[in-house]
Every structure is written in structure tokens, then in C-alpha cells.
Scaffold this motif. Sequence first.
Motif, PDB file in Angstrom:
ATOM      1  N   ASP A  42      47.516  60.280  29.573  1.00 17.65           N
ATOM      2  CA  ASP A  42      46.324  60.316  30.360  1.00 17.65           C
ATOM      3  C   ASP A  42      46.532  61.506  31.249  1.00 17.65           C
ATOM      4  OD1 ASP A  42      44.052  59.635  31.589  1.00 17.65           O
ATOM      5  OD2 ASP A  42      44.854  57.752  32.594  1.00 17.65           O
TER       6      ASP A  42
ATOM      7  N   GLN B 174      41.959  49.305  37.268  1.00 19.63           N
ATOM      8  CA  GLN B 174      41.057  48.763  38.199  1.00 19.63           C
ATOM      9  C   GLN B 174      41.635  48.638  39.761  1.00 19.63           C
ATOM     10  OE1 GLN B 174      41.797  44.066  38.043  1.00 19.63           O
ATOM     11  NE2 GLN B 174      42.654  44.746  35.833  1.00 19.63           N
TER      12      GLN B 174
ATOM     13  N   ASN C 147      39.187  60.971  36.638  1.00 13.23           N
ATOM     14  CA  ASN C 147      39.071  59.678  37.179  1.00 13.23           C
ATOM     15  C   ASN C 147      39.960  58.553  36.394  1.00 13.23           C
ATOM     16  OD1 ASN C 147      37.355  60.472  39.052  1.00 13.23           O
ATOM     17  ND2 ASN C 147      35.638  60.172  37.839  1.00 13.23           N
ATOM     18  N   TRP C 148      40.953  57.626  37.273  1.00 12.33           N
ATOM     19  CA  TRP C 148      41.543  56.693  36.573  1.00 12.33           C
ATOM     20  C   TRP C 148      40.925  55.497  36.115  1.00 12.33           C
ATOM     21  CZ3 TRP C 148      46.500  55.978  40.141  1.00 12.33           C
ATOM     22  CH2 TRP C 148      47.146  57.272  40.158  1.00 12.33           C
ATOM     23  N   THR C 149      41.255  54.907  34.940  1.00  8.23           N
ATOM     24  CA  THR C 149      40.549  53.702  34.459  1.00  8.23           C
ATOM     25  C   THR C 149      41.010  52.381  34.778  1.00  8.23           C
ATOM     26  OG1 THR C 149      42.280  54.109  32.336  1.00  8.23           O
ATOM     27  CG2 THR C 149      39.852  54.986  32.600  1.00  8.23           C
TER      28      THR C 149
END
Length: 323
Positions: free
Chosen positions: A136, A145, A141-143
Motif C-alpha cells: 500500500d 475504517q 487515501n487509506w482504506t
Amino acid sequence: MIEVDEKVLLKPEDEDYESTGYDTSTASLTSSVQEYLFENGRRYHAYYGTDKYIQPTDETEQDRLDLHHEIQRLVWEDKLHQAPLTEPHRILDIGTGTGIWAIDIADLYPMAEVIGTDLSPIQPSWMPANCRFEVDDAMQNWTFQNNFFDLIHIRNCSTGITNWDHLASEMFRCTAPGGYVEFCEADMNIYSDDGTMKEDNPLKIYADSLRSALVKMDRPPRDMKYYENLLKAAGFVDIQTSVGKEPVGPWAKDPRMKKIGAMQLLHCETVYESYGMAAFTRVLGMDPKDAKIICDNARSASKNKNFHTYFLYFRIYGRKPTA
């Protein structure tokens, strides 16, 4: 100030540590993720772009990363983190490299799920059952939550960060209320407390050249105050800072510092080319031969017992408020 061992001060006409009686000899992913750039005899990351990360990813670099992890354990007195964790459930390691910190933290907290992310899949296939790795880019933008991790950790990634505000914002979003983020970074400078490093010292020339390249890349080295303000602006509270020193060579009197310095000598066999070659050739436009001379001179200067130099590392952590 690090006190110099009296033995090191003897025989200033001798430059090597051997004169003090100290021996310093050195004896499931897609194929596209596995694509690399080969340059100056080294292998570099390419999947997310060749400018994403300017250090190599080959086996020599992996050995260096693992060695430096052990050096860092000594620097911080075997503490894998400074943040006051109690039974964490989820831990994220950004820029995990070989995954060695993530593996160690997974062993330390077997109740926690540990995730390590990196641009390149250079992590081992064996790992604790509570640890896994993902490819990654932390600049995207992070996936993950919201409010998910009890600790988000990042170390030695400053040369690859192009947007610190974005990074801190995503960290804040993904940290659970009451959880922590922790940075461990160097300012890419070299220091001496006793005047043994002059302006023409090869180590200073190397450090100045590297810092110039990073500024030109719009990734200027940051000091501890910058990281402190970064976390504060992102919304973190109870921010704490600490400073660690890595002597270059076993010149220190303190036994722990001397051991760090001895390990640093081994580290210096490859670290200068690791950080310098791509930065000097790609960014500063140097001829590869000239770039290698700067790296080689720095490596030779590291072995000179009359130069009492050290690197600084910063640890900064902050807590996400519960309300």
C-alpha cells in the motif's frame, strides 16, 4: 553530551579503531508489484513510481534495515514503542520495510492484530499468526475504517513522505479514541559535541549533500518540533517527545553507546550508498562515480576514531482524544 572513551583519545596519529584494541572487521501478489528498477548495481521500487522511494529494496538493503532495527532497539533500551499501551487490539506499521518491527510487536502483544504496509513486498512469508502484510501507499487515501487502530507506528520513512498533513490526517481518522500514533525519524544531519568534525569532514559533506537533495525533492528533513506541531494540528493530545543518539563508531565511554557505535560501523558499510546514490544522481544530477566517491569517503570517515560523531533520532507520540 556523549562522553568519549579515553582509549579512543590515545594515539591521535592513528585513525583506525584497531589501534585501541577494538576489532571492526566485517565479515500472493501480481507480477506488476514485483517490478523493480535496477540502477547503479542496486534494485529500487518501481510499482508506485520510481520517485516514491529513493532507497533500494534489494537483499543488501533488507539486511541493512534489519541491522538498523537492532540498533534502534539498543538506542531506545529495547522499547519497541514509547506510547503507553495496555493490551492493544489492532496495530498498524506504516512503511514496514522487512516487517521486523511488526513481527516483534506481534510477538510482544499476541492479543493484537498487527498489519504492516509498505510500497514493496519484501517481507518474509513466515510471521506470527497475528501479523500480516499489505502492499500500500500511505500517501494515497487509506482504506482502513475510522477509529480502528490502538497504535499507528511509522519509522524511517521521512525520505518517502510528500504530504505530512495528509499522513497525519489519515492517522487521526484511523486511530481509535484513546489510541496513539508514534513517529520515529532522523533529521538527516550529523553532529559532534567536541569539535572533531570540521566543515570539510566527509561525513558532513555527505549529510549536507543528502539534505540538499531532499530539499530539492520537496521532502526537507524535519526536526522534532515539526513532528510535534504536526500531531497537534491533526488533533492529537498529550504529545510526548524523546531524543536518541547513534554514535558513529565505538568511541563512546558508556558501554551501551559503545555497542551502538560498533553496530553503527557495520551499518555504515551500506547506509551511505542506500540513502545517497539515487538522491545524488537522480536529484542532484551527479555522475555515478562522483556520487559513489562521496559515499565511500563518508564510509571511510566513519572508521576514523578521531571523529566523534553521531546521528539524532526523534520519537514523538500523541493520543487521540476520547471525546
